[in-house]
Enzyme design. Structure first.
Site, short mmCIF file in Angstrom:
data_model
loop_
_atom_site.label_atom_id
_atom_site.label_comp_id
_atom_site.label_asym_id
_atom_site.label_seq_id
_atom_site.Cartn_x
_atom_site.Cartn_y
_atom_site.Cartn_z
N LYS A 163 0.31 2.32 -6.34
CA LYS A 163 -0.39 3.27 -7.18
C LYS A 163 -0.84 4.50 -6.40
O LYS A 163 -1.09 5.57 -6.96
CB LYS A 163 -1.64 2.61 -7.78
CG LYS A 163 -1.38 1.37 -8.54
CD LYS A 163 -2.72 0.74 -8.98
CE LYS A 163 -2.54 -0.66 -9.49
NZ LYS A 163 -3.84 -1.36 -9.59
N GLY A 164 -1.02 4.35 -5.12
CA GLY A 164 -1.71 5.36 -4.31
C GLY A 164 -1.21 6.79 -4.42
O GLY A 164 -1.99 7.73 -4.31
N GLU A 196 4.49 9.19 -0.56
CA GLU A 196 3.45 8.20 -0.23
C GLU A 196 2.07 8.85 -0.18
O GLU A 196 1.95 10.06 0.03
CB GLU A 196 3.75 7.62 1.16
CG GLU A 196 4.38 6.25 1.14
CD GLU A 196 3.39 5.13 0.81
OE1 GLU A 196 2.34 5.37 0.19
OE2 GLU A 196 3.70 3.98 1.19
N ASP A 197 1.04 8.02 -0.34
CA ASP A 197 -0.32 8.53 -0.18
C ASP A 197 -0.67 8.66 1.30
O ASP A 197 -1.15 9.68 1.76
CB ASP A 197 -1.34 7.65 -0.92
CG ASP A 197 -1.26 6.16 -0.56
OD1 ASP A 197 -0.33 5.75 0.17
OD2 ASP A 197 -2.14 5.41 -1.01
N ASP A 202 -0.05 4.63 7.54
CA ASP A 202 -1.07 4.10 8.45
C ASP A 202 -0.35 3.36 9.59
O ASP A 202 0.07 3.98 10.55
CB ASP A 202 -1.96 3.18 7.60
CG ASP A 202 -3.18 2.65 8.31
OD1 ASP A 202 -3.68 3.32 9.22
OD2 ASP A 202 -3.65 1.55 7.95
N LYS A 219 -2.01 8.75 9.61
CA LYS A 219 -2.94 8.36 10.66
C LYS A 219 -2.13 7.94 11.88
O LYS A 219 -1.87 6.74 12.07
CB LYS A 219 -3.76 7.14 10.21
CG LYS A 219 -4.88 7.40 9.25
CD LYS A 219 -5.67 6.10 9.08
CE LYS A 219 -6.46 6.09 7.81
NZ LYS A 219 -7.04 4.76 7.51
N ASP A 278 -7.52 4.28 -2.76
CA ASP A 278 -8.57 3.40 -3.26
C ASP A 278 -9.30 2.66 -2.16
O ASP A 278 -8.82 2.54 -1.03
CB ASP A 278 -7.96 2.35 -4.19
CG ASP A 278 -7.18 1.29 -3.40
OD1 ASP A 278 -6.29 1.69 -2.62
OD2 ASP A 278 -7.47 0.10 -3.54
N ARG A 313 -9.92 5.95 -6.93
CA ARG A 313 -8.66 6.70 -6.98
C ARG A 313 -8.83 8.01 -7.74
O ARG A 313 -8.08 8.96 -7.55
CB ARG A 313 -7.57 5.87 -7.68
CG ARG A 313 -7.15 4.61 -6.93
CD ARG A 313 -5.89 4.03 -7.56
NE ARG A 313 -5.62 2.66 -7.16
CZ ARG A 313 -4.96 2.31 -6.05
NH1 ARG A 313 -4.52 3.25 -5.24
NH2 ARG A 313 -4.73 1.06 -5.76
P1 IMP Z 1 0.74 1.01 6.22
O1 IMP Z 1 -0.24 0.38 7.17
O2 IMP Z 1 1.34 2.29 6.80
O3 IMP Z 1 1.79 0.02 5.81
O4 IMP Z 1 -0.06 1.44 4.94
C1 IMP Z 1 -0.24 0.56 3.90
C2 IMP Z 1 -1.07 1.07 2.78
O5 IMP Z 1 -2.43 0.87 3.13
C3 IMP Z 1 -1.01 2.54 2.41
O6 IMP Z 1 0.09 2.90 1.61
C4 IMP Z 1 -2.31 2.66 1.63
O7 IMP Z 1 -2.11 2.23 0.31
C5 IMP Z 1 -3.21 1.73 2.39
N1 IMP Z 1 -4.10 2.49 3.30
C6 IMP Z 1 -4.00 2.68 4.63
N2 IMP Z 1 -5.00 3.43 5.11
C7 IMP Z 1 -5.77 3.75 4.03
C8 IMP Z 1 -6.97 4.53 3.86
O8 IMP Z 1 -7.56 5.11 4.78
N3 IMP Z 1 -7.46 4.60 2.58
C9 IMP Z 1 -6.86 3.98 1.52
N4 IMP Z 1 -5.72 3.27 1.64
C10 IMP Z 1 -5.19 3.14 2.89
MG MG Z 2 0.41 3.36 -0.48
#
Ligand code: IMP
Ligand code: MG
Length: 180
Positions: A42-43, A98-99, A102, A130, A158, A164
């Site tokens: 959803k992000g 993507e939102d 991370d 990040k 979220d 959101r």
């Molecule tokens: P990944 O660690 O790159 O796989 O990120 C996984 C998901 O974690 C992202 O798509 C977001 O939905 C969520 N996420 C990571 N960091 C944040 C944050 O600071 N705020 C909100 N959601 C986050």
């Molecule tokens: Mg996401």
């Protein structure tokens, strides 16, 4: 609601102007190509809607829903595709929207999965990145803003499925966490 979030990190104005730039860049880079924007729900919903309208070439839009297991502090890296694409991306140029990137695990998984559908290319556009938290080396082609290692909510992002709808990006600090 806005009073609870005393530390907006990106204002609506900054966001509008950055998204305009991204839209211009994507329009130039994909001119003459068959671009499919793939929103990761959803992000990415808010960013997707604004970005798509900032792009000045005809595009197709599609969405996938992913869920990731584990908590935010410990990303398990196990990601599941809950819904499939409805558009065929074979031979087309897919841009994942993507939102936030991370650890990079979600995006790594999605690229691997979508590559099986044989698109001409797959790139990533994320509102936030990040880099400090990365555990896998993924190439993020378009980044709205680089942020520190802080938990961010709003504009699609979220905390436990809430916030959101906040119209800007804010750091979720301890005070706020107690109120959730
Ligand atoms: P990944 O660690 O790159 O796989 O990120 C996984 C998901 O974690 C992202 O798509 C977001 O939905 C969520 N996420 C990571 N960091 C944040 C944050 O600071 N705020 C909100 N959601 C986050
Ligand atoms: Mg996401």
């Amino acid at each position: 609601m806005e009073r609870m979030f005393g530390r907006p990190i990106v204002t609506q104005e900054q966001m509008r102007s950055r998204i305009r730039e991204l839209g211009r860049q994507i329009s130039t880079d994909y001119a003459g190509k068959d671009l499919v924007l793939v929103g990761v729900l959803k992000g990415a919903y808010a960013f997707f809607a604004d970005l798509a309208r900032a792009i000045r070439i005809p595009v197709r839009v599609d969405f996938i829903i992913v869920t990731s297991y584990g908590t935010r502090a410990k990303t398990s890296g196990k990601v599941k595709l809950v819904t499939e694409l409805t558009e065929k991306i074979k031979g087309k140029d897919a841009l994942l929207v993507e939102d936030i990137v991370d650890s990079g695990l979600t995006v790594q998984y999605l690229i691997k999965t979508l590559a099986k559908r044989k698109p001409n290319s797959i790139k990533i556009c994320t509102l936030l990145s990040k880099p400090e938290r990365r555990v896998v080396n993924v190439q993020v082609d378009y980044v709205g803003f680089r942020v520190q290692n802080e938990y961010i909510v709003g504009y699609g992002l979220d905390y436990q499925q809430k916030y959101r709808n906040l119209p800007y990006l804010a750091v979720l600090d301890q005070l706020n966490e107690h109120e959730t």
